[in-house]
Design an enzyme around this catalytic site. Sequence first.
Site, mmCIF file in Angstrom:
data_model
loop_
_atom_site.group_PDB
_atom_site.id
_atom_site.type_symbol
_atom_site.label_atom_id
_atom_site.label_comp_id
_atom_site.label_asym_id
_atom_site.label_seq_id
_atom_site.Cartn_x
_atom_site.Cartn_y
_atom_site.Cartn_z
ATOM 1 N N CYS A 113 0.644 -1.318 0.050
ATOM 2 C CA CYS A 113 -0.036 -0.139 0.185
ATOM 3 C C CYS A 113 0.902 1.117 0.163
ATOM 4 C CB CYS A 113 -0.948 -0.014 1.350
ATOM 5 S SG CYS A 113 -1.888 -1.617 1.326
ATOM 6 N N HIS A 262 -2.691 7.073 3.162
ATOM 7 C CA HIS A 262 -3.263 5.881 2.692
ATOM 8 C C HIS A 262 -4.574 5.384 3.076
ATOM 9 C CE1 HIS A 262 -4.065 1.764 1.352
ATOM 10 N NE2 HIS A 262 -3.606 1.069 2.585
ATOM 11 N N ASN A 292 -10.278 0.072 0.670
ATOM 12 C CA ASN A 292 -8.704 0.107 0.563
ATOM 13 C C ASN A 292 -8.249 -0.358 -0.843
ATOM 14 O OD1 ASN A 292 -6.059 -0.341 0.606
ATOM 15 N ND2 ASN A 292 -6.011 -1.410 2.645
#
Length: 338
Positions: A113, A262, A292
């Site tokens: 990520c 993030h 996500n």
Amino acid sequence: MGTRILGTGSYLPPKTVANGDLAKALDTSDEWIFSHTGIHSRHVAEEGETTSTMAAKAARSAMEAAGVSPEEIGFIVLATSTPDYATFPSTACLVQGILGCANAGAFDLQAACAGFVYALEMARGWLKLNPGRKALAIGAECLTRILDWTDRSSCILFGDGAGAVVLGDDGQGDGEGPKARTILGADGSGRHFIQRTGGTMTSLPLDPETGIPQAPKPFLPHLSLMGHEVFAFAVKTMSRITEELCALYDEKPAALDRVFAHQANGRIIEACARRMKLPLGKFWLNLQETANTSAASIPISLDQAVRAGELKDGMKVVLVGFGAGLSFGGTYMTWPAL
Ligand code: UT7
């Protein structure tokens, strides 16, 4: 010459799956998912869509915004944990082919990520060595293809999508050297926190007579995670990196106009905001609809902010991410200068 982000783009597949849809197949509810994560729904790639096709759409949109032709691109770096092929060819090469970037080198980068922050830094570094050229930094993921859809503690968290930026010189030139600063880091002791097995760590039995490795049984490895551990690491690390980046400019986080963190969990971002005593309104939040999207989450957020007119030239901005590895990174920039 000053390096700049010249254009942004993003792509989310049209198909969406709401929490209520998941609740039809899993022991979960919209109430639980939203209250624990801030997520209401996620975009899901349908047949024919892959990481490369989504990445190409985001990149094309970024090139249009930048007014840059495919032939002008000299470097494509694509951050992903869900490449079209298990290892090769790289997804970046597929994107290069789709877009017709005949003069570009292309490669994938895997920092989970945190990948887009790493990709941006690679592209920025390449541009410093190749002034006057143009580069594409992309984050793209098709995570819904590697989830265990029976595991309610992980499958509810993720979605698909892609974001991209075109970098280059704006021709103005500022002569004051790089404006942006980046911190990249890793902590392999947390490698168990988020994993997808299926690589070469699994040894193959050797035929006792010939010594030749035996063909593995086919299986599709899934993502697994230790949510609590990741949560604590994320809050601590994203706020520490943001504070350290600001300290490089003798500033406190309060000086920032926007933070693009993030999008893993809304509660992680809220905790970061509390820790840094920043109003939540300074953080871009979109995981309600996107969930996500791993390496894609920061460039999707950037593109949304640009297109909403909320990211203005001269704003002090931090991009900050964390992910499997563990890996993490942040960039402080005065938009759109790098
Ligand atoms: O980008 C990097 C990858 N992202 C992450 O690794 C995410 C980081 N972690 C998180 O976002 C959170 O830790 C989660 C959302 C994964 C979990 O939230 P939590 O508040 O830490 O919940 P929990 O794991 O403590 O679970 C609480 C309860 C458990 O039940 P018991 O044992 O208390 O009876 C779980 O079994 O909630 C249960 N639970 C669920 N219930 C309904 C877990 N998932 C679900 C679910 N629906 N989807």
